[in-house]
Design an enzyme around this catalytic site. Structure first.
Site, mmCIF file in Angstrom:
data_model
loop_
_atom_site.group_PDB
_atom_site.id
_atom_site.type_symbol
_atom_site.label_atom_id
_atom_site.label_comp_id
_atom_site.label_asym_id
_atom_site.label_seq_id
_atom_site.Cartn_x
_atom_site.Cartn_y
_atom_site.Cartn_z
ATOM 1 N N ASP A 146 11.701 -26.148 7.711
ATOM 2 C CA ASP A 146 12.077 -24.738 8.171
ATOM 3 C C ASP A 146 13.239 -25.187 9.038
ATOM 4 O O ASP A 146 14.362 -24.499 9.253
ATOM 5 C CB ASP A 146 11.143 -23.959 8.890
ATOM 6 C CG ASP A 146 9.889 -23.564 7.924
ATOM 7 O OD1 ASP A 146 10.329 -23.907 6.632
ATOM 8 O OD2 ASP A 146 9.042 -22.972 8.113
ATOM 9 N N GLY A 161 7.986 -15.283 5.863
ATOM 10 C CA GLY A 161 8.297 -16.716 4.961
ATOM 11 C C GLY A 161 9.580 -16.993 4.928
ATOM 12 O O GLY A 161 9.986 -17.904 4.286
ATOM 13 N N SER A 217 13.231 -9.297 23.300
ATOM 14 C CA SER A 217 13.383 -9.081 21.770
ATOM 15 C C SER A 217 13.645 -7.821 21.399
ATOM 16 O O SER A 217 12.688 -6.989 21.837
ATOM 17 C CB SER A 217 12.454 -9.793 21.094
ATOM 18 O OG SER A 217 12.652 -9.686 19.691
ATOM 19 N N SER A 244 10.577 -17.882 12.809
ATOM 20 C CA SER A 244 10.030 -18.674 13.625
ATOM 21 C C SER A 244 10.946 -19.820 14.187
ATOM 22 O O SER A 244 11.372 -20.216 15.275
ATOM 23 C CB SER A 244 8.492 -19.087 13.656
ATOM 24 O OG SER A 244 8.433 -19.847 12.354
ATOM 25 N N THR A 299 5.044 -29.597 -0.278
ATOM 26 C CA THR A 299 5.381 -30.922 -0.453
ATOM 27 C C THR A 299 5.779 -31.528 0.878
ATOM 28 O O THR A 299 5.802 -32.740 1.035
ATOM 29 C CB THR A 299 6.699 -31.241 -1.433
ATOM 30 O OG1 THR A 299 7.692 -30.204 -0.985
ATOM 31 C CG2 THR A 299 6.311 -30.877 -2.787
HETATM 32 P P1 ADP Z 1 8.199 -16.539 9.650
HETATM 33 O O1 ADP Z 1 8.616 -17.924 10.210
HETATM 34 O O2 ADP Z 1 7.965 -16.473 8.239
HETATM 35 O O3 ADP Z 1 9.030 -15.427 9.917
HETATM 36 P P2 ADP Z 1 6.149 -16.939 11.404
HETATM 37 O O4 ADP Z 1 4.498 -16.454 11.290
HETATM 38 O O5 ADP Z 1 6.006 -18.310 11.496
HETATM 39 O O6 ADP Z 1 6.691 -16.354 10.167
HETATM 40 O O7 ADP Z 1 6.515 -16.492 12.695
HETATM 41 C C1 ADP Z 1 6.547 -15.214 13.096
HETATM 42 C C2 ADP Z 1 6.567 -15.077 14.765
HETATM 43 O O8 ADP Z 1 7.678 -15.651 15.322
HETATM 44 C C3 ADP Z 1 6.469 -13.666 15.210
HETATM 45 O O9 ADP Z 1 5.140 -13.090 15.126
HETATM 46 C C4 ADP Z 1 6.849 -13.727 16.556
HETATM 47 O O10 ADP Z 1 5.840 -14.117 17.380
HETATM 48 C C5 ADP Z 1 8.137 -14.748 16.483
HETATM 49 N N1 ADP Z 1 9.410 -14.327 16.194
HETATM 50 C C6 ADP Z 1 10.311 -14.781 15.440
HETATM 51 N N2 ADP Z 1 11.199 -13.825 15.427
HETATM 52 C C7 ADP Z 1 11.402 -13.235 16.712
HETATM 53 C C8 ADP Z 1 12.047 -12.226 17.272
HETATM 54 N N3 ADP Z 1 13.302 -11.978 16.607
HETATM 55 N N4 ADP Z 1 11.630 -11.581 18.168
HETATM 56 C C9 ADP Z 1 10.317 -11.761 18.643
HETATM 57 N N5 ADP Z 1 9.438 -12.561 17.901
HETATM 58 C C10 ADP Z 1 9.984 -13.227 17.030
HETATM 59 MG MG MG Z 2 7.661 -19.447 10.554
#
Ligand code: ADP
Ligand code: MG
Length: 404
Positions: free
Chosen positions: A189, A142, A67, A146, A35
């Site tokens: 988000d 999910g 990280s 990010s 939505t």
């Molecule tokens: P979600 O937001 O649902 O967890 P996304 O595909 O939107 O999944 O985002 C995941 C991406 O964000 C990872 O592939 C990485 O590139 C990045 N990311 C998020 N948190 C971290 C972290 N703590 N360390 C490194 N990369 C991260």
């Molecule tokens: Mg995400």
């Protein structure tokens, strides 16, 4: 400890350097999926799983980040950043820094660089830092790791300077993910991570960005179940669904001048003009229209403590996402089915974009152990996957963490 970890990663700091920490939570959406990009309503909550950055500010514009979830650190100069859609992203190597690592499209630090780019484009005063990122959010499930990374990055970049309102922070972080990283996301988000409030869900109008905080009934826990399913189809189907929603508006606007988005469509009008739409487009529109109404009804049911109504609304939302929006999966359906069979599970449904990821459950506190047991027994056996269960407290949005 953190000082030592930073020194190991980035070398010794000047004597005056202080370690600061910022945190940003992940989120779960209680109701209202697909939505947000239709300018509708969502009902997320910030959860106790979060992302931290421990950092030392720098006097120049260099950002270096490592990280615990990646072997590859990243670095960039803030002044060098610019989006370049054709190349995926336009971040360049920090060529003048000997410690700078070669960057390539798709690097995790693009989320940090994109945030720096977005803040810089808005002329906000930001500075470089050396930082270590850690997170308890399962990445790519999910729960918005990010968005948490973007919001935490924004706080680190702004540290010592501007304090931004949560909604501005969210808008800047969304721009980073959409225009720099290249993920066509809505604002939910980032908004939840920035503006969440302890023990409250956040009713958000994605058009006006008006918010209302909604209490959860006493004794009800929010439990997230991760299906452990890979999400290969997700981004292509996500983009297809967005296009289908835009198509519905484009076809209906001929009979309904002034219709800007599916948010404006009422169920009676959809019923009247349904014949104008191809079957799949009509089903997508029906989901969005009914889901928006369910978000508002869920906020009221939470406030009234009406558990039966919550169960019904979650079940309807799941069925609509499965049958009309067609973004569920056998794993998500199974996770919902095994949860619902447990006495004390008040409500269960898939949450987020779909095709794997998580379900969200409202569970009486006593029933949480039974849910855990059934997932590891029934769900894993039926799907061959490894499900995970996270009872999550609802927490405040992002901010600095006091260091002593
Ligand atoms: P979600 O937001 O649902 O967890 P996304 O595909 O939107 O999944 O985002 C995941 C991406 O964000 C990872 O592939 C990485 O590139 C990045 N990311 C998020 N948190 C971290 C972290 N703590 N360390 C490194 N990369 C991260
Ligand atoms: Mg995400």
């Amino acid at each position: 400890m953190l000082m030592a970890a930073l020194a190991t990663e980035f070398g010794p700091a000047p004597d005056s350097a202080r370690v600061e920490i910022v945190r940003a939570p992940g989120r779960v959406n209680l109701l209202g999926d697909h939505t947000d990009y239709n300018e509708g309503f969502v009902l997320p909550a910030a959860i106790e799983l979060d992302t931290w950055i421990a950092f030392r500010r720098r006097e120049d514009g260099l950002v270096r980040v490592a990280s615990r979830h990646s072997r590859e650190p990243g670095s960039f100069w803030i002044d060098d950043l610019g989006p370049d859609r054709e190349g995926g992203n336009g971040s360049r190597v920090a060529a003048t820094d000997p410690g700078a690592t070669e960057r390539r499209p798709g690097h995790w630090s693009d989320y940090v660089a994109g945030t720096a780019w977005s803040l810089r484009e808005s002329a906000l005063p930001i500075r470089g830092f050396d930082g270590i990122v850690d997170s308890t959010i399962p990445i790519g499930s999910g729960l918005s790791s990010s968005a948490a990374l973007e919001i935490a990055s924004a706080l680190a970049l702004l540290s010592g300077g501007h304090i931004l309102a949560a909604r501005s922070l969210a808008a800047l972080a969304q721009r980073a993910e959409r225009d720099y990283v290249g993920v066509n996301c809505g604002i939910m988000d980032q908004f939840a991570s920035a503006a969440g409030r302890e023990d409250r869900a956040l009713l958000l109008d994605c058009r006006s960005l008006d918010t209302r905080y909604v209490s959860l009934p006493y004794g009800v826990r929010v439990v997230v179940c991760d299906t452990g399913e890979k999400r290969e189809l997700r981004s292509s189907v996500y983009n297809t669904r967005r296009a289908e929603c835009a198509r519905a508006v484009a076809l209906l606007v001929e009979r309904m001048p002034g219709l800007c988005s599916l948010r404006d469509l009422e169920a009676v009008w959809l019923a009247r003009h349904r014949a104008l739409l191809p079957g799949n487009v009509a089903r997508r529109a029906e989901h969005v229209v009914s889901e928006n109404a369910r978000v508002l009804a869920t906020a009221s049911a939470l406030e009234a403590g009406d558990l039966d109504e919550l169960g019904r609304l979650f079940a309807e939302s799941h069925a609509s996402l499965r049958d009309l929006y067609e973004v569920s999966s056998p794993a998500l359906d199974t996770m919902v089915e095994v949860a619902r069979a447990i006495p004390g599970v008040v409500a269960a449904r898939m949450t987020g974009a779909g095709f794997g990821g998580c379900t969200v459950n409202l569970v009486l506190a006593d029933a949480v152990p039974a849910l855990k047991a059934v997932v590891s027994r029934e769900y894993d056996r039926r799907t061959g996957l490894k499900g995970r269960v996270y009872p999550v407290a609802i927490v405040d949005g992002a901010g600095p963490v006091p260091t002593t």
